[in-house]
Write a protein that holds these residues in place. Structure first.
Motif, PDB file in Angstrom:
ATOM      1  N   ARG A  70      47.482 -22.934   3.999  1.00  0.00           N
ATOM      2  CA  ARG A  70      47.910 -23.736   2.856  1.00  0.00           C
ATOM      3  C   ARG A  70      47.713 -25.233   3.135  1.00  0.00           C
ATOM      4  O   ARG A  70      47.228 -25.972   2.286  1.00  0.00           O
ATOM      5  CB  ARG A  70      49.371 -23.438   2.525  1.00  0.00           C
ATOM      6  N   GLU A  71      48.062 -25.647   4.340  1.00  0.00           N
ATOM      7  CA  GLU A  71      47.864 -27.058   4.704  1.00  0.00           C
ATOM      8  C   GLU A  71      46.381 -27.420   4.685  1.00  0.00           C
ATOM      9  O   GLU A  71      45.996 -28.490   4.218  1.00  0.00           O
ATOM     10  CB  GLU A  71      48.420 -27.329   6.101  1.00  0.00           C
ATOM     11  N   ALA A  72      45.568 -26.515   5.205  1.00  0.00           N
ATOM     12  CA  ALA A  72      44.125 -26.768   5.251  1.00  0.00           C
ATOM     13  C   ALA A  72      43.576 -26.948   3.841  1.00  0.00           C
ATOM     14  O   ALA A  72      42.793 -27.862   3.579  1.00  0.00           O
ATOM     15  CB  ALA A  72      43.414 -25.619   5.967  1.00  0.00           C
ATOM     16  N   ARG A  73      44.024 -26.070   2.933  1.00  0.00           N
ATOM     17  CA  ARG A  73      43.560 -26.194   1.542  1.00  0.00           C
ATOM     18  C   ARG A  73      43.992 -27.510   0.934  1.00  0.00           C
ATOM     19  O   ARG A  73      43.231 -28.174   0.239  1.00  0.00           O
ATOM     20  CB  ARG A  73      44.113 -25.052   0.704  1.00  0.00           C
ATOM     21  N   ALA A  74      45.242 -27.892   1.183  1.00  0.00           N
ATOM     22  CA  ALA A  74      45.759 -29.145   0.628  1.00  0.00           C
ATOM     23  C   ALA A  74      44.947 -30.326   1.136  1.00  0.00           C
ATOM     24  O   ALA A  74      44.756 -31.315   0.444  1.00  0.00           O
ATOM     25  CB  ALA A  74      47.230 -29.310   1.001  1.00  0.00           C
ATOM     26  N   LYS A  75      44.435 -30.199   2.357  1.00  0.00           N
ATOM     27  CA  LYS A  75      43.651 -31.280   2.938  1.00  0.00           C
ATOM     28  C   LYS A  75      42.255 -31.343   2.323  1.00  0.00           C
ATOM     29  O   LYS A  75      41.683 -32.416   2.155  1.00  0.00           O
ATOM     30  CB  LYS A  75      43.549 -31.042   4.451  1.00  0.00           C
ATOM     31  N   VAL A  76      41.696 -30.192   1.989  1.00  0.00           N
ATOM     32  CA  VAL A  76      40.318 -30.137   1.506  1.00  0.00           C
ATOM     33  C   VAL A  76      40.225 -30.413   0.015  1.00  0.00           C
ATOM     34  O   VAL A  76      39.311 -31.104  -0.449  1.00  0.00           O
ATOM     35  CB  VAL A  76      39.704 -28.760   1.837  1.00  0.00           C
ATOM     36  N   MET A  77      41.187 -29.881  -0.754  1.00  0.00           N
ATOM     37  CA  MET A  77      41.098 -29.952  -2.217  1.00  0.00           C
ATOM     38  C   MET A  77      40.775 -31.347  -2.770  1.00  0.00           C
ATOM     39  O   MET A  77      39.903 -31.483  -3.621  1.00  0.00           O
ATOM     40  CB  MET A  77      42.397 -29.411  -2.851  1.00  0.00           C
ATOM     41  N   PRO A  78      41.472 -32.416  -2.296  1.00  0.00           N
ATOM     42  CA  PRO A  78      41.188 -33.731  -2.888  1.00  0.00           C
ATOM     43  C   PRO A  78      39.772 -34.242  -2.601  1.00  0.00           C
ATOM     44  O   PRO A  78      39.315 -35.171  -3.260  1.00  0.00           O
ATOM     45  CB  PRO A  78      42.223 -34.653  -2.218  1.00  0.00           C
ATOM     46  N   LEU A  79      39.093 -33.634  -1.632  1.00  0.00           N
ATOM     47  CA  LEU A  79      37.758 -34.124  -1.265  1.00  0.00           C
ATOM     48  C   LEU A  79      36.649 -33.480  -2.097  1.00  0.00           C
ATOM     49  O   LEU A  79      35.513 -33.943  -2.098  1.00  0.00           O
ATOM     50  CB  LEU A  79      37.489 -33.837   0.218  1.00  0.00           C
ATOM     51  N   LEU A  80      36.986 -32.401  -2.813  1.00  0.00           N
ATOM     52  CA  LEU A  80      35.953 -31.635  -3.524  1.00  0.00           C
ATOM     53  C   LEU A  80      35.175 -32.502  -4.511  1.00  0.00           C
ATOM     54  O   LEU A  80      33.945 -32.443  -4.558  1.00  0.00           O
ATOM     55  CB  LEU A  80      36.581 -30.456  -4.268  1.00  0.00           C
ATOM     56  N   ALA A  81      35.893 -33.317  -5.283  1.00  0.00           N
ATOM     57  CA  ALA A  81      35.242 -34.099  -6.331  1.00  0.00           C
ATOM     58  C   ALA A  81      34.186 -35.013  -5.734  1.00  0.00           C
ATOM     59  O   ALA A  81      33.071 -35.126  -6.244  1.00  0.00           O
ATOM     60  CB  ALA A  81      36.282 -34.906  -7.083  1.00  0.00           C
ATOM     61  N   ASP A  82      34.553 -35.655  -4.619  1.00  0.00           N
ATOM     62  CA  ASP A  82      33.659 -36.591  -3.967  1.00  0.00           C
ATOM     63  C   ASP A  82      32.360 -35.920  -3.514  1.00  0.00           C
ATOM     64  O   ASP A  82      31.327 -36.568  -3.397  1.00  0.00           O
ATOM     65  CB  ASP A  82      34.388 -37.174  -2.756  1.00  0.00           C
ATOM     66  N   PHE A  83      32.416 -34.633  -3.253  1.00  0.00           N
ATOM     67  CA  PHE A  83      31.235 -33.903  -2.794  1.00  0.00           C
ATOM     68  C   PHE A  83      30.607 -33.077  -3.918  1.00  0.00           C
ATOM     69  O   PHE A  83      29.797 -32.187  -3.657  1.00  0.00           O
ATOM     70  CB  PHE A  83      31.591 -33.007  -1.602  1.00  0.00           C
ATOM     71  N   GLY A  84      31.011 -33.391  -5.158  1.00  0.00           N
ATOM     72  CA  GLY A  84      30.407 -32.712  -6.308  1.00  0.00           C
ATOM     73  C   GLY A  84      30.707 -31.237  -6.353  1.00  0.00           C
ATOM     74  O   GLY A  84      29.888 -30.433  -6.820  1.00  0.00           O
ATOM     75  N   LEU A  85      31.875 -30.839  -5.861  1.00  0.00           N
ATOM     76  CA  LEU A  85      32.193 -29.411  -5.806  1.00  0.00           C
ATOM     77  C   LEU A  85      33.447 -29.085  -6.615  1.00  0.00           C
ATOM     78  O   LEU A  85      33.987 -27.996  -6.507  1.00  0.00           O
ATOM     79  CB  LEU A  85      32.416 -28.978  -4.348  1.00  0.00           C
ATOM     80  N   GLU A  86      33.894 -30.057  -7.423  1.00  0.00           N
ATOM     81  CA  GLU A  86      35.107 -29.821  -8.195  1.00  0.00           C
ATOM     82  C   GLU A  86      34.896 -28.640  -9.138  1.00  0.00           C
ATOM     83  O   GLU A  86      33.857 -28.520  -9.772  1.00  0.00           O
ATOM     84  CB  GLU A  86      35.453 -31.067  -9.002  1.00  0.00           C
TER      85      GLU A  86
END
Lengths: 220, 251
Positions: free
Chosen positions: B105-121
């Motif tokens: 869960r922590e790992a997901r919380a860390k990755v989720m905000p970065l998705l948009a920046d990498f065009g993966l939202e």
């Protein structure tokens, strides 16, 4: 000599109580034997994957186990373990463990090298690489082996009963044959085929759950 | 002292000498490329750095310490994306964090905000097979970046893409890199890519690989928004000449 299909169906209906009572021990032997074979082949495959030297030493023995003629082995197993469930479980396991073991061992080997390198660069232990990369990679192979194995399972159970048992579809077939009742033999055969089809359906269902990722667009 | 320093590093695999007295350095925040013919041993160099191969000869220091003392210094991005087809994108991205022991869960919380920046939202729950080649490569890069390692090792990250996607990815990467300034070592055999992305370029000889030239690329960034200028062209043709001369000597 060959009874009409309608007569076979008729026999199934008429003897449904007898057939049902004898299907249950066969199902028990099949399921218990298959459960044993599944756990043994999985346990062995993991051990062999972690110890390649063991694999080279033991694999020939497994191959030999598959060359033993069942007609010779089954009576011996019954002789050693009696008329109860144990010999049937052992025979089902002996017949079905090999395809799954081979499928798993080959499946581990088919893991993408780059995925393994990547995981190692992340600092993953051997166990982590196995759990997250090798095991999931082997799943499509495993299901191919599982589908082969499951079709042998019912036949193996019936054969074991045929050699010596108190009840079961094998016994029904044996008795019907001895009293010259081909219609009843075929009735039992139909039940055993349905049983195999049911089990095969179960594995297909399980595969859809476990390998759901292959059903998405882009795979085949 | 430089961030990463290799001194006279040699590797022999079996009877083949793969690397011969390689010396190179990478400063913090610098983008360095290794350019060389295929099969020169560039990937061997990466395996050496990530601990896949023991150091046979020479010295490597990283962040001021010998390499062996530093575990987990590098994030590695392989040639093909190496996404696990059975894991959803989000689970592929958290793989490295999970390996390091972070809770899912922590790992997901860390990755989720970065998705948009990498065009993966909006693609977190997709499987890799459902993504385009460019998106998969961006996912592979994000998987590398979330580890937060001090240095990125990029092994021909755009080599498997078609020409148009490759150019788009390089542009996107340049913009992303300018923001983050990851210390990076890129292995490639694409001259244009090396010139477009690097601060410095090392040219390797065919096997056994030696460093035969070192080029600085003092072109201001961004370099990929417009067509390459005269300065880039000059460096490219000089690099090409150096490489071709090598293959002429060892046909």
């Amino acid at each position: 000599m060959l009874p009409a299909p309608s007569r076979v169906v008729d026999q199934i209906v008429q003897n449904r109580a007898l057939l049902w009572a004898n299907t249950i021990p066969t199902v028990k032997a099949t399921c218990a034997g298959f459960a044993l074979s599944l756990s043994v082949s999985f346990g062995l495959s993991v051990a062999l994957d972690f110890m390649p030297r063991l694999r080279r030493a033991l694999f020939p023995i497994f191959v030999v186990s598959q060359t033993l003629p069942l007609v010779a082995i089954a009576p011996l197993v019954v002789l050693w373990f009696g008329f109860d469930l144990t010999p049937k479980i052992l025979i089902v396991a002996l017949v079905t463990f090999f395809p799954m073991l081979v499928a798993l061992v080959d499946g581990y080997e088919a893991t993408d090298r780059e995925i393994e390198d990547l995981m190692r660069s992340m600092g993953a232990s051997r166990l982590q690489v196995f759990r997250s990369a090798r095991l999931p990679s082997a799943m499509p192979y495993f299901f191919a082996g599982l589908r082969i194995s499951i079709t042998y399972a019912v036949v193996a159970a019936i054969f074991a009963e045929y050699v010596g048992a108190r009840a079961g579809l094998g016994i029904v077939i044996l008795n019907a044959k001895n009293s010259f009742r081909p219609d009843l033999v075929l009735a039992a055969v139909v039940i055993s085929s349905l049983l195999t089809l049911c089990l095969f359906g179960c594995t297909a269902l399980l595969q859809r759950v476990v390998l759901g990722w292959r059903d998405v667009e882009g795979h085949r | 002292m430089s961030f990463l320093e290799m001194e006279n590093v040699s590797v022999t695999l079996g009877d083949t000498a793969v690397l011969e007295k390689i010396s190179m350095r990478v400063e913090e925040g610098e983008f360095v490329s290794i350019l060389g013919p295929s099969g020169a041993g560039k990937s061997t160099l990466f395996r050496l750095l990530t601990g896949g191969l023991p150091l046979q000869g020479g010295r490597i220091s990283f962040g001021g310490e010998p390499l062996a003392a530093r575990k987990n210094g590098f994030a590695f991005m392989p040639q093909r994306d190496a996404l696990m087809p059975w894991r959803r994108i989000i689970d592929n991205l958290t793989l490295g964090l999970e390996v390091q022991g972070t809770r899912r869960r922590e790992a997901r919380a860390k990755v989720m905000p970065l998705l948009a920046d990498f065009g993966l939202e909006g693609f977190a729950d997709h499987y890799p097979a459902q993504l385009s080649g460019g998106m998969r490569q961006r996912a592979a890069l994000l998987r590398t970046v979330v580890l937060g390692r001090p240095m990125q090792l990029l092994d021909e990250p755009f080599g498997a893409l078609d020409a148009l996607t490759r150019i788009q990815m390089q542009r996107w990467f340049e913009a992303r890199w300018q923001k983050a300034r990851w210390t990076s070592l890129l292995v490639t055999h694409d001259i244009r890519e090396a010139v477009a992305l690097s601060d410095r370029i090392y040219v390797l000889s065919p096997r056994p690989a030696r460093v035969i030239a070192e080029f600085a690329v003092p072109i201001p960034r961004p370099r990929l928004v417009e067509a390459p200028g005269a300065q880039a062209h000059a460096i490219e043709s000089e690099l090409l000449e150096t490489l071709l001369q090598q293959t002429r000597e060892h046909p």
